[in-house]
Design an enzyme around this catalytic site. Structure first.
Site, PDB file in Angstrom:
ATOM      1  N   HIS A   1      -8.251   1.042  -4.190  1.00  0.00           N
ATOM      2  CA  HIS A   1      -9.286   0.880  -2.927  1.00  0.00           C
ATOM      3  C   HIS A   1     -10.182   2.292  -2.792  1.00  0.00           C
ATOM      4  CE1 HIS A   1     -10.139  -0.014   1.571  1.00  0.00           C
ATOM      5  NE2 HIS A   1     -11.153   0.006   0.764  1.00  0.00           N
TER       6      HIS A   1
ATOM      7  N   ASP B   1      -6.877  -6.027   4.574  1.00  0.00           N
ATOM      8  CA  ASP B   1      -6.075  -4.742   4.598  1.00  0.00           C
ATOM      9  C   ASP B   1      -6.172  -4.193   6.091  1.00  0.00           C
ATOM     10  OD1 ASP B   1      -5.096  -2.141   4.273  1.00  0.00           O
ATOM     11  OD2 ASP B   1      -6.548  -1.685   2.589  1.00  0.00           O
TER      12      ASP B   1
ATOM     13  N   SER C   1       0.916  -1.246   0.018  1.00  0.00           N
ATOM     14  CA  SER C   1       0.014   0.151  -0.004  1.00  0.00           C
ATOM     15  C   SER C   1       0.932   1.234   0.003  1.00  0.00           C
ATOM     16  CB  SER C   1      -0.812   0.116   1.363  1.00  0.00           C
ATOM     17  OG  SER C   1      -1.519   1.059   1.472  1.00  0.00           O
TER      18      SER C   1
ATOM     19  N   MET D   1      -9.256   8.045  -0.245  1.00  0.00           N
ATOM     20  CA  MET D   1      -9.867   8.503   0.721  1.00  0.00           C
ATOM     21  C   MET D   1     -10.599  10.014   0.486  1.00  0.00           C
ATOM     22  SD  MET D   1      -7.445   7.356   3.975  1.00  0.00           S
ATOM     23  CE  MET D   1      -6.696   5.682   3.787  1.00  0.00           C
TER      24      MET D   1
ATOM     25  N   HIS E   1      -1.123  -1.579  -4.331  1.00  0.00           N
ATOM     26  CA  HIS E   1      -2.501  -1.057  -3.686  1.00  0.00           C
ATOM     27  C   HIS E   1      -2.773   0.534  -3.368  1.00  0.00           C
ATOM     28  CE1 HIS E   1      -6.231  -2.353  -1.132  1.00  0.00           C
ATOM     29  NE2 HIS E   1      -5.811  -1.167  -0.464  1.00  0.00           N
TER      30      HIS E   1
ATOM     31  N   ASP F   1      -4.838   3.638  -2.024  1.00  0.00           N
ATOM     32  CA  ASP F   1      -6.081   3.870  -1.186  1.00  0.00           C
ATOM     33  C   ASP F   1      -6.389   5.434  -1.508  1.00  0.00           C
ATOM     34  OD1 ASP F   1      -6.377   1.596   0.677  1.00  0.00           O
ATOM     35  OD2 ASP F   1      -4.202   2.071   1.289  1.00  0.00           O
TER      36      ASP F   1
ATOM     37  N   SER G   1       2.977  -0.230   6.171  1.00  0.00           N
ATOM     38  CA  SER G   1       4.112   0.090   6.999  1.00  0.00           C
ATOM     39  C   SER G   1       5.294  -1.096   6.898  1.00  0.00           C
ATOM     40  CB  SER G   1       3.746   0.282   8.299  1.00  0.00           C
ATOM     41  OG  SER G   1       2.746   1.524   8.592  1.00  0.00           O
TER      42      SER G   1
ATOM     43  N   MET H   1     -11.636  -5.630   5.576  1.00  0.00           N
ATOM     44  CA  MET H   1     -10.814  -4.641   6.443  1.00  0.00           C
ATOM     45  C   MET H   1     -10.496  -5.067   7.947  1.00  0.00           C
ATOM     46  SD  MET H   1     -10.097  -2.039   4.244  1.00  0.00           S
ATOM     47  CE  MET H   1      -9.287  -1.160   5.738  1.00  0.00           C
TER      48      MET H   1
ATOM     49  N   MET I   1     -12.489   4.657  -0.861  1.00  0.00           N
ATOM     50  CA  MET I   1     -12.996   4.740   0.451  1.00  0.00           C
ATOM     51  C   MET I   1     -13.647   5.985   0.214  1.00  0.00           C
ATOM     52  SD  MET I   1     -10.056   3.150   3.077  1.00  0.00           S
ATOM     53  CE  MET I   1      -8.570   3.383   2.013  1.00  0.00           C
TER      54      MET I   1
END
Length: 216
Positions: free
Chosen positions: A65, A174, A7, A36, A32, A34, A197, A136, A67
Site C-alpha cells: 500500500h 484498512d 499489517s 509512507m 499488508h 504500508d 493492532s 480507507m 501512501m
C-alpha cells in the site's frame, strides 16, 4: 472469498520475520505493507529494503500500500522487491491510469485507494482496470486509530458500483478493525480486511484465528 491481510505496521520489528511466519501459519492469506513518505501522509514508515528482506519470510500475497506522492516513480522498484499487489492513492497520482498501466505491464495486480473524505466517484473511471479498491476507514498515516463509522456507507457504495458494472474487483478496507467490529465492513461488502493492532497486539496466532473465525 474473505481474506485477512495483517499489517506489519503494528509488528515488532525486532522479530519481524518470526511474526510474519506466525500470521501465515495461523491462516492469514495476505501480508499488508504500508509505505509512507512523510509528504502524502505525515508519517514515514519503511520502504524497499524492508520489503526485499522480508519477502522470503513467507509465501503470502504481499499487498503493498503506497501512501506516497507520485507513486509512478517507484513501481518498478517495489515489483523488484517482491510486491504481488501494488495499491496507490488516486489522490497522490497526477495520472492514475498511467500508474495502473505500469503496474499491469510488470505483471502485478493493481489496487486503487481512497481516503475517507474522497468520494467513491473518484475511482469510477478506473474500476474496470483494477483488481482491488481500498477504502480507507481511518485517516492514512498512523496505526491504532478507531474505525470511522461513516466509511461503512462508502464500502456499500463501492460494492454496489462494482456489482452493477459486473466486475470482479475486491474491496479492501484498512483501519480500526477489531474482532468485535470486523463484521461491519464485511456485511457492507468488503472482502479483504487489513488488521494491524488486532493481529499483532497479544497472541498473534490466536488473534488471526479469531478474526478469520468472524470472517467466515
Amino acid at each position: 472469498m474473505n481474506i485477512l491481510a495483517p499489517s506489519i505496521l503494528s509488528a515488532d520489528f525486532t522479530i519481524l520475520g518470526q511474526q510474519i511466519k506466525e500470521t501465515e501459519a495461523a491462516g492469514a492469506q495476505y501480508l499488508h505493507f504500508d509505505v509512507m513518505d512523510g509528504i502524502f501522509v505525515p508519517s514515514i514508515s519503511f520502504g524497499l529494503p524492508v520489503l526485499k528482506s522480508i519477502r522470503k519470510a513467507s509465501k503470502q500475497v504481499y499487498d503493498v500500500h503506497l501512501m506516497i506522492e507520485e507513486p509512478i516513480r517507484y513501481i518498478e522498484h517495489f515489483v523488484e522487491s517482491g510486491a504481488d499487489i501494488i495499491t496507490f492513492h488516486v489522490e497522490a497520482a497526477s495520472d492514475s491510469r498511467e500508474v495502473i498501466d505500469k503496474i499491469r505491464s510488470l505483471g502485478k495486480k493493481v489496487g486503487l485507494a481512497i481516503k475517507p473524505k474522497t468520494p467513491v466517484e473518484a475511482v469510477v473511471p478506473y474500476l474496470e482496470h483494477i483488481d482491488m479498491l481500498l477504502v480507507m476507514t481511518v485517516e492514512p498515516g498512523f496505526g491504532g486509530q478507531k474505525y470511522m463509522d461513516e466509511c461503512t456507507d462508502k464500502i456499500k457504495e463501492a460494492r454496489k458500483l462494482i456489482s452493477d458494472a459486473g466486475l470482479s474487483v475486491d474491496v479492501e478496507i484498512d483501519g480500526g478493525v477489531t474482532v468485535d467490529n470486523v463484521n461491519v465492513p464485511l456485511e457492507a461488502g468488503a472482502n479483504v480486511i487489513v488488521a494491524g493492532s488486532a493481529v499483532f497486539n497479544g497472541d498473534i496466532s490466536e488473534n488471526v484465528k479469531n478474526l478469520l473465525g468472524k470472517m467466515q
